[in-house]
Design an enzyme around this catalytic site. Structure first.
Site, PDB file in Angstrom:
ATOM      1  N   ARG A  50       0.712  -1.228   0.021  1.00 30.38           N
ATOM      2  CA  ARG A  50       0.117  -0.109  -0.074  1.00 30.38           C
ATOM      3  C   ARG A  50       0.834   1.289  -0.086  1.00 30.38           C
ATOM      4  O   ARG A  50       0.671   2.217  -0.455  1.00 30.38           O
ATOM      5  CB  ARG A  50      -1.066   0.002   1.214  1.00 30.38           C
ATOM      6  CG  ARG A  50      -1.689   1.352   1.359  1.00 30.38           C
ATOM      7  CD  ARG A  50      -2.911   1.136   2.112  1.00 30.38           C
ATOM      8  NE  ARG A  50      -2.902   0.240   3.190  1.00 30.38           N
ATOM      9  CZ  ARG A  50      -2.494   0.409   4.340  1.00 30.38           C
ATOM     10  NH1 ARG A  50      -1.701   1.675   4.666  1.00 30.38           N
ATOM     11  NH2 ARG A  50      -2.308  -0.089   5.535  1.00 30.38           N
ATOM     12  N   TYR A 102     -17.101  17.215 -14.365  1.00 32.37           N
ATOM     13  CA  TYR A 102     -17.472  15.946 -14.573  1.00 32.37           C
ATOM     14  C   TYR A 102     -18.755  15.600 -13.482  1.00 32.37           C
ATOM     15  O   TYR A 102     -18.507  16.132 -12.391  1.00 32.37           O
ATOM     16  CB  TYR A 102     -16.388  14.973 -14.564  1.00 32.37           C
ATOM     17  CG  TYR A 102     -16.630  13.483 -14.391  1.00 32.37           C
ATOM     18  CD1 TYR A 102     -17.208  12.972 -15.568  1.00 32.37           C
ATOM     19  CD2 TYR A 102     -16.543  13.016 -13.214  1.00 32.37           C
ATOM     20  CE1 TYR A 102     -17.344  11.738 -15.501  1.00 32.37           C
ATOM     21  CE2 TYR A 102     -16.809  11.608 -13.306  1.00 32.37           C
ATOM     22  CZ  TYR A 102     -17.261  10.943 -14.273  1.00 32.37           C
ATOM     23  OH  TYR A 102     -17.201   9.670 -14.249  1.00 32.37           O
ATOM     24  N   ASP A 174      -8.252  19.452 -13.697  1.00 27.23           N
ATOM     25  CA  ASP A 174      -8.712  18.047 -14.344  1.00 27.23           C
ATOM     26  C   ASP A 174      -8.193  18.185 -15.786  1.00 27.23           C
ATOM     27  O   ASP A 174      -8.818  18.892 -16.503  1.00 27.23           O
ATOM     28  CB  ASP A 174     -10.206  18.176 -14.162  1.00 27.23           C
ATOM     29  CG  ASP A 174     -10.463  16.291 -14.503  1.00 27.23           C
ATOM     30  OD1 ASP A 174      -9.790  15.743 -15.353  1.00 27.23           O
ATOM     31  OD2 ASP A 174     -11.413  15.928 -13.792  1.00 27.23           O
ATOM     32  N   LYS A 199      -9.384   6.977 -18.956  1.00 26.43           N
ATOM     33  CA  LYS A 199      -9.746   7.758 -20.246  1.00 26.43           C
ATOM     34  C   LYS A 199      -8.510   7.699 -21.196  1.00 26.43           C
ATOM     35  O   LYS A 199      -8.275   6.380 -21.668  1.00 26.43           O
ATOM     36  CB  LYS A 199     -10.471   9.011 -19.995  1.00 26.43           C
ATOM     37  CG  LYS A 199     -11.328   9.278 -18.718  1.00 26.43           C
ATOM     38  CD  LYS A 199     -12.736   8.443 -19.067  1.00 26.43           C
ATOM     39  CE  LYS A 199     -13.483   8.395 -17.773  1.00 26.43           C
ATOM     40  NZ  LYS A 199     -13.648   9.522 -17.224  1.00 26.43           N
TER      41      LYS A 199
HETATM   42  C1  LIG Z   1     -14.154   9.925 -15.851  1.00 26.21           C
HETATM   43  C2  LIG Z   1     -13.885  11.292 -15.231  1.00 26.21           C
HETATM   44  C3  LIG Z   1     -13.563  11.367 -13.905  1.00 26.21           C
HETATM   45  C4  LIG Z   1     -13.646  10.408 -12.909  1.00 26.21           C
HETATM   46  O1  LIG Z   1     -12.727   9.175 -13.281  1.00 26.21           O
HETATM   47  P1  LIG Z   1     -12.834   7.469 -12.839  1.00 26.21           P
HETATM   48  O2  LIG Z   1     -11.872   7.095 -13.134  1.00 26.21           O
HETATM   49  O3  LIG Z   1     -14.321   7.343 -13.402  1.00 26.21           O
HETATM   50  O4  LIG Z   1     -13.073   7.716 -11.333  1.00 26.21           O
HETATM   51  C5  LIG Z   1     -13.063  12.764 -13.469  1.00 26.21           C
HETATM   52  N1  LIG Z   1     -12.986  13.666 -14.513  1.00 26.21           N
HETATM   53  C6  LIG Z   1     -13.300  13.538 -15.644  1.00 26.21           C
HETATM   54  C7  LIG Z   1     -13.154  14.530 -16.636  1.00 26.21           C
HETATM   55  C8  LIG Z   1     -13.691  12.217 -16.166  1.00 26.21           C
HETATM   56  O5  LIG Z   1     -13.831  12.314 -17.572  1.00 26.21           O
END
Ligand SMILES: *Cc1c(COP(=O)(O)O)cnc(C)c1O
Length: 381
Positions: A50, A102, A174, A199
């Site tokens: 961890r 998001y 982000d 993504k």
């Molecule tokens: C999908 C997404 C998230 C969240 O991520 P997860 O891997 O689904 O927890 C946060 N910000 C953006 C812009 C996203 O597209």
């Protein structure tokens, strides 16, 4: 625009070093929870997975490299990475958040963290007057997402980071949609970059993951402690696969962007389409700013269909190359209906204000041949 030439070599070699015992060119997948010690407290730098794992360490070096950051930290999901950032804050802190973040980010803040005495203010960050009015001495963080989801709004990171710095607040960006290939928020003044590696970084629709990057020593110490103490770490196999994905990130993003530009231009001329949202179109309200702070426009394109909701559904069902699914950033093209799918958790009045209605469609343009994508969209329209 074109992918900066530095990225192609950078991503292939990021985090890589031959393994010490065998010379293996790829990092071994260290499937271990613990490490044998010579005497109490004397070990080779690893004591419990961890806290640290060599496969994760190699991947985290790669994450830092691609974002031109000093440090990278891996998490089990994008939201787990976001949660680690929120855990930097104490009750009473105020956070200014883009109103079109998001959906899951908004839900994390509104439903889980507001009850711990953190005050999240959702405002339109493109509105500079509203931002200045909201900024108070209690503001500890400004949370930016650009391009935004699903309407691809572009927010001026440099402007926000300089305001935040003066106010003693952190700027978090982000960077999931732009990826490190097309946008470097730390160079624009941000303190922390967050990614859903589910993504584009993962890129193959086969994993959930998240990452943080920073070049600030103190923030890294705190975030590393949170990663260890809260424990939302990815497994070694996932770290290996995500590290492997990074090697093709530049070539994939080049193809995503080329395809998205052609798709956006075709849609903007199509009689069945009312409006297209893509910063790569010279008519897009975010185009000039995107050209200034990004080196490419990435692969996400949204548009308003000109027909009724029934016609929208018929369009979605007629598509053959695009699959109707949530998520984005994989090699295969996806289509999403934000109002009924990804953004269903956004409060309805806010959805209306953001322009997320029954006719809005979001495309994650994949890396297939662009002719196949264009003919698929045309036959379905
Ligand atoms: C999908 C997404 C998230 C969240 O991520 P997860 O891997 O689904 O927890 C946060 N910000 C953006 C812009 C996203 O597209």
């Amino acid at each position: 625009m074109a992918v900066d030439s530095k990225h192609f070599t950078n991503v292939v070699h990021a985090g890589a070093q031959p393994e010490a015992v065998t010379g293996a060119i790829m990092p071994p997948i260290f499937m271990t929870s613990t490490y044998v010690q010579e005497e109490p407290g004397v070990h080779k730098g690893y004591d419990y997975s961890r806290a640290d794992n060599p496969t994760r360490a190699a991947y985290e070096r790669a994450l830092a490299t691609i974002e031109s950051a000093k440090y990278g930290l891996a998490f089990s999901s994008g939201l787990a990475a976001e949660q680690a950032i929120v855990q930097l804050l104490s009750p009473g802190a105020r956070v200014i958040v883009s109103d079109d973040v998001y959906g899951g980010t908004g839900r994390l803040f509104r439903r889980l963290y507001a009850k711990y005495g953190i005050d999240f203010q959702f405002i339109d960050l493109a509105d500079k007057a509203a931002l200045s009015a909201a900024l108070t001495p209690a503001t500890k963080m400004i949370w930016v997402e650009t391009p935004s989801n699903p309407t691809m709004k572009i927010i001026d990171v440099r402007h926000i980071a300089s305001l935040a710095k003066k106010a003693g607040a952190l700027t978090v960006v982000d960077n999931t949609f732009a990826t490190p290939i097309f946008q470097s928020p730390l160079q624009l003044g941000a303190d922390i970059v967050v990614h859903s590696t589910t993504k584009y970084i993962g890129g193959h629709s086969d994993m959930i993951g998240g990452a943080l990057m920073t070049s600030d020593d103190q923030l890294f110490e705190q975030l590393k402690f949170i990663q260890f103490a809260a424990g939302a770490v990815p497994a070694p196999l996932e770290c290996f696969l995500l590290h492997r994905s990074i090697k093709t990130l530049a070539v994939r993003m080049q193809q995503h962007e080329r395809n998205a530009q052609v798709v956006a231009e075709m849609l903007s001329k199509h009689s069945k389409v009312k409006r297209v949202y893509y910063p790569g179109l010279s008519s897009d309200p975010g185009h000039a700013l995107a050209k200034e702070q990004m080196t490419g426009f990435s692969g996400m394109v949204s548009f308003d269909h000109g027909g009724t909701y029934g016609e929208v559904v018929a369009f979605l069902q007629k598509l053959k190359v695009f699959s109707l699914a949530e998520s984005l950033g994989g090699v295969e093209s996806l289509v999403n209906h934000p109002e009924r799918m990804t953004h269903a958790s956004v409060p309805e009045d806010l959805r209306r204000k953001l322009g997320i209605g029954p006719q809005l469609i979001r495309l994650s343009v994949g890396i297939e041949h662009v002719d196949d994508l264009i003919s698929d969209l045309k036959q379905a329209l």
